[in-house]
Design a protein around this motif. Structure first.
Motif, PDB file in Angstrom:
ATOM      1  N   LEU A  28      35.098  27.384  71.448  1.00 22.05           N
ATOM      2  CA  LEU A  28      34.087  28.209  70.784  1.00 22.05           C
ATOM      3  C   LEU A  28      33.718  29.406  71.644  1.00 22.05           C
ATOM      4  O   LEU A  28      33.631  30.545  71.143  1.00 22.05           O
ATOM      5  N   VAL A  29      33.502  29.169  72.927  1.00 23.92           N
ATOM      6  CA  VAL A  29      33.168  30.256  73.848  1.00 23.92           C
ATOM      7  C   VAL A  29      34.309  31.267  73.913  1.00 23.92           C
ATOM      8  O   VAL A  29      34.091  32.487  73.890  1.00 23.92           O
ATOM      9  N   MET A  55      25.341  34.222  75.617  1.00 20.95           N
ATOM     10  CA  MET A  55      26.026  33.594  74.493  1.00 20.95           C
ATOM     11  C   MET A  55      26.619  32.256  74.901  1.00 20.95           C
ATOM     12  O   MET A  55      26.584  31.281  74.146  1.00 20.95           O
ATOM     13  N   THR A  56      27.161  32.197  76.110  1.00 22.42           N
ATOM     14  CA  THR A  56      27.765  30.957  76.592  1.00 22.42           C
ATOM     15  C   THR A  56      26.744  29.826  76.604  1.00 22.42           C
ATOM     16  O   THR A  56      27.033  28.708  76.154  1.00 22.42           O
ATOM     17  N   GLY A  57      25.555  30.124  77.108  1.00 14.86           N
ATOM     18  CA  GLY A  57      24.510  29.104  77.142  1.00 14.86           C
ATOM     19  C   GLY A  57      24.141  28.618  75.761  1.00 14.86           C
ATOM     20  O   GLY A  57      23.995  27.414  75.516  1.00 14.86           O
ATOM     21  N   GLN A  58      23.988  29.535  74.831  1.00 12.48           N
ATOM     22  CA  GLN A  58      23.623  29.169  73.470  1.00 12.48           C
ATOM     23  C   GLN A  58      24.747  28.421  72.771  1.00 12.48           C
ATOM     24  O   GLN A  58      24.496  27.525  71.959  1.00 12.48           O
ATOM     25  N   GLY A 142      19.594  36.031  85.712  1.00  8.34           N
ATOM     26  CA  GLY A 142      20.471  35.439  84.708  1.00  8.34           C
ATOM     27  C   GLY A 142      20.914  34.032  85.053  1.00  8.34           C
ATOM     28  O   GLY A 142      20.973  33.158  84.188  1.00  8.34           O
ATOM     29  N   ILE A 143      21.211  33.784  86.330  1.00  7.12           N
ATOM     30  CA  ILE A 143      21.734  32.483  86.739  1.00  7.12           C
ATOM     31  C   ILE A 143      20.699  31.384  86.549  1.00  7.12           C
ATOM     32  O   ILE A 143      21.006  30.320  85.993  1.00  7.12           O
ATOM     33  N   TRP A 144      19.452  31.610  87.012  1.00  3.56           N
ATOM     34  CA  TRP A 144      18.478  30.525  86.895  1.00  3.56           C
ATOM     35  C   TRP A 144      18.101  30.257  85.457  1.00  3.56           C
ATOM     36  O   TRP A 144      17.896  29.104  85.048  1.00  3.56           O
ATOM     37  N   ARG A 145      18.039  31.304  84.628  1.00  4.25           N
ATOM     38  CA  ARG A 145      17.696  31.104  83.225  1.00  4.25           C
ATOM     39  C   ARG A 145      18.785  30.329  82.495  1.00  4.25           C
ATOM     40  O   ARG A 145      18.505  29.397  81.737  1.00  4.25           O
ATOM     41  N   LEU A 146      20.035  30.695  82.754  1.00  2.00           N
ATOM     42  CA  LEU A 146      21.154  30.019  82.109  1.00  2.00           C
ATOM     43  C   LEU A 146      21.251  28.567  82.570  1.00  2.00           C
ATOM     44  O   LEU A 146      21.427  27.657  81.751  1.00  2.00           O
ATOM     45  N   ALA A 147      21.147  28.351  83.878  1.00  2.00           N
ATOM     46  CA  ALA A 147      21.245  26.996  84.421  1.00  2.00           C
ATOM     47  C   ALA A 147      20.102  26.109  83.918  1.00  2.00           C
ATOM     48  O   ALA A 147      20.325  24.957  83.525  1.00  2.00           O
ATOM     49  N   ALA A 200       9.824  27.271  73.067  1.00  2.00           N
ATOM     50  CA  ALA A 200       9.632  27.683  74.454  1.00  2.00           C
ATOM     51  C   ALA A 200      10.966  27.735  75.194  1.00  2.00           C
ATOM     52  O   ALA A 200      11.245  28.675  75.954  1.00  2.00           O
ATOM     53  N   LEU A 201      11.829  26.737  74.949  1.00  2.00           N
ATOM     54  CA  LEU A 201      13.118  26.703  75.640  1.00  2.00           C
ATOM     55  C   LEU A 201      14.001  27.878  75.226  1.00  2.00           C
ATOM     56  O   LEU A 201      14.696  28.471  76.062  1.00  2.00           O
ATOM     57  N   ASP A 202      13.970  28.241  73.957  1.00  2.00           N
ATOM     58  CA  ASP A 202      14.753  29.390  73.493  1.00  2.00           C
ATOM     59  C   ASP A 202      14.297  30.683  74.167  1.00  2.00           C
ATOM     60  O   ASP A 202      15.104  31.588  74.399  1.00  2.00           O
ATOM     61  N   GLN A 203      13.005  30.760  74.489  1.00  2.00           N
ATOM     62  CA  GLN A 203      12.476  31.966  75.120  1.00  2.00           C
ATOM     63  C   GLN A 203      12.915  32.100  76.578  1.00  2.00           C
ATOM     64  O   GLN A 203      12.819  33.181  77.156  1.00  2.00           O
ATOM     65  N   VAL A 204      13.405  31.001  77.162  1.00  2.00           N
ATOM     66  CA  VAL A 204      13.903  31.063  78.535  1.00  2.00           C
ATOM     67  C   VAL A 204      15.150  31.934  78.610  1.00  2.00           C
ATOM     68  O   VAL A 204      15.330  32.712  79.553  1.00  2.00           O
ATOM     69  N   ILE A 205      15.996  31.822  77.586  1.00  2.00           N
ATOM     70  CA  ILE A 205      17.276  32.532  77.623  1.00  2.00           C
ATOM     71  C   ILE A 205      17.289  33.784  76.765  1.00  2.00           C
ATOM     72  O   ILE A 205      18.179  34.623  76.886  1.00  2.00           O
TER      73      ILE A 205
END
Length: 244
Positions: A28-29, A55-58, A142-147, A200-205
């Motif tokens: 998919l990615v 996009m990868t995270g989502q 970007g790294i901490w939000r994605l992780a 709330a979690l969606d707002q992280v990324i």
């Protein structure tokens, strides 16, 4: 503890679902990053690679959550949970080892998938004959939000698995709450919808800059609080409930 960790790693890497789900996530990615963002996308976008990471995270969050659910619910389904609990002198150790193994796998797979997405975006752009614009990449942010986003989803999946102990119950809750329950509550809460767990979690990324949206760090703390409360309940039930 090391023996419990080895046991959990063995369980994770000896079942076909781990490879099937991880493979589907990469497919998919690869499709989105190569075709949608690379070949068909705007190569002059200075945030294209950053968008690919987001996009990868989502894209893989659901796959990682299902993996975490299966790691615990398969044990109840095939009645191997008894061996897990009797092989350890404490139930807490067995639960902690599962959480550590899931966390390590999710972080490692996220790094792999992100690099793969960036490579596919570059390949798609190159095959179209375009050159990427100078990219702006906010590595630390970007790294901490994605992780955190992927880890939080995985821990939510493991939490649901511990609470329900059944694949169907955990999966139904996973699909129902973010897509149906929270939107319905949003009709009542309106602007306060941003304080609901998955919102709330969606707002992280997310990259939204609206004043009505929580800051990334505040959204992460809020979801972390929800997750902590949920895990306290799950830990108590894991210790008290009969394994059958």
């Amino acid at each position: 503890m090391s023996e419990a960790l080895r046991s959990e790693y063995r369980k994770l890497f000896t079942i076909r679902s781990t490879y099937i789900i991880s493979g589907l996530a990469l497919l998919l990615v690869g499709f989105i990053s190569f075709w949608v963002m690379g070949y068909k996308g705007a190569s002059d976008n200075p945030h294209l690679l950053m968008d690919a990471a987001t996009m990868t995270g989502q894209a893989i969050s659901l796959f990682m959550t299902i993996l975490a659910i299966l790691l615990i619910t398969h044990e109840y389904r095939y009645n191997t949970i008894m061996y897990t609990l009797t092989s350890s002198n404490r139930r807490s150790k067995a639960l902690l080892s599962k959480a550590i193994v899931v966390s390590v796998y999710v972080v490692a797979f996220t790094a792999l998938a992100t690099l793969f997405a960036i490579a596919m975006v570059w390949l798609g752009t190159s095959l179209k004959g375009n050159e990427l614009a100078t990219q702006q990449f906010f590595f630390g942010e970007g790294i901490w939000r994605l992780a955190f986003y992927l880890w939080a989803y995985a821990m939510t999946g493991l939490l649901l698995g511990v609470l329900f102990r059944h694949v169907v119950g955990a999966l139904v809750t996973l699909f129902l709450v973010p897509t149906t329950v929270e939107p319905l509550l949003g009709l009542l809460l309106k602007e306060n919808t941003k304080y609901l767990p998955f919102s709330a979690l969606d707002q992280v990324i997310s990259n939204g800059m609206l004043s009505s949206v929580l800051a990334h760090n505040k959204a992460a703390l809020l979801f972390g609080a929800y997750l902590a409360v949920g895990w306290i309940i799950a830990w108590f039930l894991f210790l008290r409930r009969d394994a059958n």
